[in-house]
Design a protein around this motif. Structure first.
Motif, PDB file in Angstrom:
ATOM      1  N   VAL A  81       0.829  -1.198   0.000  1.00 36.51           N
ATOM      2  CA  VAL A  81       0.000   0.000   0.000  1.00 36.51           C
ATOM      3  C   VAL A  81       0.867   1.253   0.000  1.00 36.51           C
ATOM      4  O   VAL A  81       0.710   2.139  -0.837  1.00 36.51           O
ATOM      5  N   VAL A  82       1.761   1.338   0.965  1.00 38.28           N
ATOM      6  CA  VAL A  82       2.633   2.498   1.131  1.00 38.28           C
ATOM      7  C   VAL A  82       3.966   2.046   1.716  1.00 38.28           C
ATOM      8  O   VAL A  82       4.102   0.946   2.237  1.00 38.28           O
ATOM      9  N   SER A  98       2.786   2.135  -6.722  1.00 41.37           N
ATOM     10  CA  SER A  98       2.472   3.427  -6.128  1.00 41.37           C
ATOM     11  C   SER A  98       3.774   4.121  -5.754  1.00 41.37           C
ATOM     12  O   SER A  98       4.611   3.551  -5.047  1.00 41.37           O
ATOM     13  N   ASP A 100       5.423   7.357  -3.974  1.00 41.40           N
ATOM     14  CA  ASP A 100       5.251   8.474  -3.036  1.00 41.40           C
ATOM     15  C   ASP A 100       6.573   9.228  -3.000  1.00 41.40           C
ATOM     16  O   ASP A 100       7.652   8.607  -2.952  1.00 41.40           O
ATOM     17  N   THR A 115      -0.277   6.349  -8.460  1.00 41.01           N
ATOM     18  CA  THR A 115      -0.206   4.924  -8.759  1.00 41.01           C
ATOM     19  C   THR A 115      -0.184   4.763 -10.270  1.00 41.01           C
ATOM     20  O   THR A 115      -0.979   5.386 -10.980  1.00 41.01           O
ATOM     21  N   THR A 132      -9.669   5.891  -6.688  1.00 39.98           N
ATOM     22  CA  THR A 132      -8.794   6.438  -5.660  1.00 39.98           C
ATOM     23  C   THR A 132      -8.367   7.858  -6.000  1.00 39.98           C
ATOM     24  O   THR A 132      -8.405   8.756  -5.135  1.00 39.98           O
ATOM     25  N   ASN A 189      -9.044   9.110   5.946  1.00 43.85           N
ATOM     26  CA  ASN A 189      -9.757   8.955   4.678  1.00 43.85           C
ATOM     27  C   ASN A 189     -11.180   8.435   4.881  1.00 43.85           C
ATOM     28  O   ASN A 189     -11.807   7.935   3.944  1.00 43.85           O
ATOM     29  N   GLU A 208      -4.258  11.942   1.269  1.00 42.58           N
ATOM     30  CA  GLU A 208      -3.742  10.767   0.551  1.00 42.58           C
ATOM     31  C   GLU A 208      -4.596   9.521   0.764  1.00 42.58           C
ATOM     32  O   GLU A 208      -4.264   8.658   1.568  1.00 42.58           O
ATOM     33  N   MET A 210      -5.859   5.851   0.366  1.00 41.72           N
ATOM     34  CA  MET A 210      -5.292   4.538   0.043  1.00 41.72           C
ATOM     35  C   MET A 210      -6.446   3.556   0.008  1.00 41.72           C
ATOM     36  O   MET A 210      -7.133   3.367   1.022  1.00 41.72           O
ATOM     37  N   HIS A 237      -2.863   4.392  -4.374  1.00 40.39           N
ATOM     38  CA  HIS A 237      -2.536   5.491  -3.444  1.00 40.39           C
ATOM     39  C   HIS A 237      -2.284   6.745  -4.276  1.00 40.39           C
ATOM     40  O   HIS A 237      -1.434   6.740  -5.164  1.00 40.39           O
ATOM     41  N   GLU A 239      -1.938  11.161  -3.750  1.00 41.45           N
ATOM     42  CA  GLU A 239      -1.744  12.186  -2.720  1.00 41.45           C
ATOM     43  C   GLU A 239      -1.397  13.524  -3.364  1.00 41.45           C
ATOM     44  O   GLU A 239      -0.712  13.569  -4.387  1.00 41.45           O
TER      45      GLU A 239
END
Length: 276
Positions: A81-82, A98, A100, A115, A132, A189, A208, A210, A237, A239
């Motif tokens: 995910v992150v 994704s 970041d 992403t 998303t 979120n 952001e 997710m 994801h 942001e």
């Protein structure tokens, strides 16, 4: 200056954050262009670091936290995910990654994520990415001076829930940003409108969402950084960093300042006169 524990920026400080945001926007664009089957996540990291340093900026993520994060970007592939650590992993057709990225200019931070599909991916994955990203813009469009953080959270959740049976990650949130990458307040979120800290002119937040194709539940991998879905479902994801100005929302990490999306959603564009 600080008020009610929130860092409130002057217009001049927001202008510096815009410079940091444009560095991040350019770095993400360069990485997006580099994504292809056969490239490693370490190679993508070098693309971002080279661009950030070429602009006289400093990577926000490199050396951050404990254990110190060892790279310029987070590169989170498929069920990650992150906070994925770039390395020798080679991207393959059908993956999603994704990215970041953060940068510092004169002590002020910008932070954004995208992403990217690697070649062709199934329709449900394309839809996940689109949902998303649009939920991010719905959250940004809900921000206004005098409102509450919960207005942003509710707008994200309401949009995602209306699109289908998706998992909204709860354990990781957006955040305040400015002289540090992570500042109060948290920006979940999900949540109820009218709740949370009040939104003020000069406040900057990183929003952001997710979202996953399965569960909202996550765990941390053995590398002590990468966050993955517990059921192995794919995640997306997106942001942006934005500031609230006297005119409205100014998306500091979007090349156009967010003008196109905000106007599409009927929200005033917050950039100062003559700025984008």
């Amino acid at each position: 200056m600080f008020g009610s524990s929130l860092e409130i920026k002057s217009p001049e400080q927001v202008e510096v954050m815009r410079r940091a945001g444009l560095v991040v926007a350019d770095a993400l664009a360069a990485v997006r262009d580099a994504v292809r089957p056969g490239i490693s996540t370490a190679q993508l990291d070098k693309v971002a670091e080279d661009l950030i340093r070429s602009r006289g900026a400093v990577p926000s993520f490199l050396g951050y936290g404990e254990p110190p994060f060892p790279a310029t970007i987070c590169a989170s592939v498929n069920e990650a995910v992150v906070h994925g650590i770039p390395g020798p992993r080679v991207l393959a057709e059908g993956d999603v990654v994704s990215i970041d990225c953060g940068a510092i200019v004169d002590g002020w931070h910008g932070d954004a994520a995208i992403t990217v599909a690697v070649g062709e991916v199934p329709d449900d994955v394309r839809t996940l990415m689109a949902v998303t990203e649009e939920s991010l813009w719905r959250g940004l469009a809900a921000a206004r001076v005098g409102g509450r953080v919960g207005d942003i959270s509710h707008a994200i959740e309401h949009y995602v829930r209306d699109q289908g049976d998706y998992g909204i990650v709860e354990d990781y949130t957006g955040h305040g940003i400015g002289t540090a990458m992570h500042l109060p307040p948290d920006v979940p979120n999900y949540g109820r409108p009218g709740r949370g800290p009040r939104l003020k002119q000069g406040l900057a937040l990183a929003v952001e969402p997710m979202v996953t194709l399965g569960t909202h539940q996550t765990r941390i991998a053995r590398d002590e950084w990468t966050v993955v879905t517990t059921d192995g479902s794919l995640a997306a994801h997106f942001e942006h960093t934005f500031a609230l100005t006297e005119k409205g929302v100014w998306v500091l990490t979007a090349h156009d300042g967010g003008r196109a999306a905000l106007e599409r959603l009927g929200v005033p564009f917050g950039a100062p006169d003559g700025a984008v």
